[in-house]
Design a protein around this motif. Structure first.
Motif, PDB file in Angstrom:
ATOM      1  N   LEU A   4      -2.348   0.374   2.793  1.00 39.62           N
ATOM      2  CA  LEU A   4      -1.103  -0.250   3.213  1.00 39.62           C
ATOM      3  C   LEU A   4      -0.902  -1.594   2.512  1.00 39.62           C
ATOM      4  O   LEU A   4      -1.809  -2.416   2.431  1.00 39.62           O
ATOM      5  CB  LEU A   4      -1.103  -0.466   4.735  1.00 39.62           C
ATOM      6  N   ILE A   6       1.840  -4.528   3.078  1.00 43.94           N
ATOM      7  CA  ILE A   6       2.801  -4.814   4.152  1.00 43.94           C
ATOM      8  C   ILE A   6       3.660  -6.037   3.864  1.00 43.94           C
ATOM      9  O   ILE A   6       3.160  -7.065   3.403  1.00 43.94           O
ATOM     10  CB  ILE A   6       2.037  -5.030   5.484  1.00 43.94           C
ATOM     11  N   ASN A  83       4.636  -0.850   0.720  1.00 48.78           N
ATOM     12  CA  ASN A  83       4.958   0.514   1.150  1.00 48.78           C
ATOM     13  C   ASN A  83       5.223   0.612   2.662  1.00 48.78           C
ATOM     14  O   ASN A  83       5.497   1.684   3.189  1.00 48.78           O
ATOM     15  CB  ASN A  83       3.869   1.516   0.736  1.00 48.78           C
ATOM     16  N   LEU A  84       5.157  -0.555   3.356  1.00 51.67           N
ATOM     17  CA  LEU A  84       5.416  -0.579   4.802  1.00 51.67           C
ATOM     18  C   LEU A  84       5.935  -1.959   5.186  1.00 51.67           C
ATOM     19  O   LEU A  84       5.457  -2.971   4.681  1.00 51.67           O
ATOM     20  CB  LEU A  84       4.132  -0.280   5.585  1.00 51.67           C
ATOM     21  N   GLN A  85       6.908  -1.982   6.089  1.00 51.73           N
ATOM     22  CA  GLN A  85       7.404  -3.248   6.628  1.00 51.73           C
ATOM     23  C   GLN A  85       7.197  -3.247   8.142  1.00 51.73           C
ATOM     24  O   GLN A  85       7.440  -2.244   8.812  1.00 51.73           O
ATOM     25  CB  GLN A  85       8.888  -3.447   6.293  1.00 51.73           C
ATOM     26  N   LEU A 103       6.743   4.168   3.312  1.00 50.58           N
ATOM     27  CA  LEU A 103       6.221   4.568   4.625  1.00 50.58           C
ATOM     28  C   LEU A 103       7.107   4.111   5.776  1.00 50.58           C
ATOM     29  O   LEU A 103       6.777   4.317   6.951  1.00 50.58           O
ATOM     30  CB  LEU A 103       4.795   4.011   4.809  1.00 50.58           C
ATOM     31  N   THR A 105       9.819   1.329   7.951  1.00 46.43           N
ATOM     32  CA  THR A 105       9.804   0.007   8.573  1.00 46.43           C
ATOM     33  C   THR A 105       9.686   0.198  10.073  1.00 46.43           C
ATOM     34  O   THR A 105      10.528   0.877  10.675  1.00 46.43           O
ATOM     35  CB  THR A 105      11.110  -0.760   8.259  1.00 46.43           C
ATOM     36  N   PHE A 139      10.146   3.301  14.521  1.00 48.80           N
ATOM     37  CA  PHE A 139      10.711   3.196  13.176  1.00 48.80           C
ATOM     38  C   PHE A 139      12.174   2.788  13.283  1.00 48.80           C
ATOM     39  O   PHE A 139      12.942   3.379  14.043  1.00 48.80           O
ATOM     40  CB  PHE A 139      10.574   4.519  12.421  1.00 48.80           C
ATOM     41  N   ILE A 185      -0.561   5.188  10.842  1.00 53.05           N
ATOM     42  CA  ILE A 185       0.190   5.323   9.588  1.00 53.05           C
ATOM     43  C   ILE A 185      -0.770   5.415   8.410  1.00 53.05           C
ATOM     44  O   ILE A 185      -0.574   6.216   7.481  1.00 53.05           O
ATOM     45  CB  ILE A 185       1.171   4.142   9.429  1.00 53.05           C
TER      46      ILE A 185
END
Length: 315
Positions: A4, A6, A83-85, A103, A105, A139, A185
């Motif tokens: 991840l 972030i 790739n993630l928020q 991925l 948010t 999400f 995740i």
């Protein structure tokens, strides 16, 4: 396992606890996005958000966009290659932002969704006399707090617990829930539940001067819940009038005593150490309050300097 990377978005103290947990669990944080600096206080000195102060302390890159749709900001965000928020107590995101990472948010909300969507879920759960609340990760989609839920965790609300006390407990519960969400995740094991919709879902409306004002004609439990649901911030308030003097008073702590009486609601009764206000079904004892130009204090301290007449009234 998905590695991840972030981007964290948040502003107030509540978000700091979550960001710290992500940091302490050694997740890669590409950047932190928070509200722009603004002047605050009597001196109008520039004040950083709680999240910015933490990020600077840890050496994390900080972005403070005024417009989340600005092409330059979107380009900067894209260049972070996250790739993630993760979003905690920020503002509504445009689709170009929440759809950006591969991925997704996700947001941490301080209620058991779908109940108490909106700006002040901790306050309204107490104001409405709920026995339990919690946190939910979900999400983000194109509406406010309506996205598919990942995890929920609940906790009981104490009978006299204040919003400040519940805030701190939910922050800790949120820390644990966010880490569990990240782990799911990471392992590609996150499953979601669509939020139910019904007309009787309660909303966490934004707090304002009108909905923070005490109505002494209401029953005692309603008044008591309003006070603790707004303590310590922004604080329930009312006017107090005695003869030709009138004050705007903040009230932080009360107790409710059920009793029969013939007094008009709002009537103030005092002893040397106690302030009571009549409500429809008894008395509210004011334990902590703040008069204009004075510090927050116990009622007994105030009564050392003020003597109320028999005509004193709260409204």
């Amino acid at each position: 396992m998905k590695a991840l990377r972030i981007v964290f978005m948040g502003t107030p103290e509540f978000a700091v606890g979550i960001l710290d947990t992500i940091y302490q669990n050694h997740y890669e944080i590409a950047a932190v996005i928070t509200a722009p600096d603004k002047p605050a206080g009597r001196g109008q000195k520039i004040k950083y958000s709680a999240v910015k102060e933490y990020a600077l302390e840890k050496g994390l890159p900080v972005l403070q966009p005024t417009n989340l749709k600005d092409p330059q900001f979107l380009s900067e965000l894209q260049s972070l290659n996250a790739n993630l928020q993760v979003v905690v107590a920020f503002r509504m995101l445009p689709e170009a932002v929440w759809k950006m990472p591969a991925l997704g948010t996700f947001n941490l909300h301080a209620s058991l969704l779908p109940e108490y969507r909106g700006a002040a879920p901790i306050n309204w759960a107490i104001i409405n006399g709920e026995a339990k609340t919690g946190v939910t990760t979900f999400f983000i989609d194109d509406k406010i707090d309506t996205g598919a839920m990942i995890l929920r965790a609940e906790t009981e609300i104490g009978a006299n617990e204040t919003a400040g006390e519940l805030h701190d407990r939910l922050m800790m519960l949120g820390q644990d829930t966010v880490v569990k969400t990240l782990q799911l995740i990471e392992k590609e094991e996150a499953t979601t539940t669509i939020q139910s919709e019904s007309a009787d879902i309660k909303t966490a409306y934004k707090l304002n001067k009108d909905n923070c004002k005490i109505d002494w004609s209401q029953n005692g439990l309603t008044v008591h819940n309003l006070v603790r649901g707004l303590s310590p911030y922004p604080a329930a308030w009312c006017f107090v009038k005695d003869n030709d003097q009138e004050w705007n008073v903040k009230i932080y702590e009360t107790a409710f005593e059920e009793a029969q009486h013939s007094l008009v609601p709002g009537t103030i009764q005092t002893t040397k150490k106690e302030i009571k206000v009549a409500v429809s079904d008894g008395y509210i004892t004011i334990l902590q309050l703040q008069f204009p130009g004075k510090k927050r204090m116990k009622a007994s301290e105030l009564l050392n300097g003020i003597v109320f007449s028999e005509s004193a009234v709260a409204f």
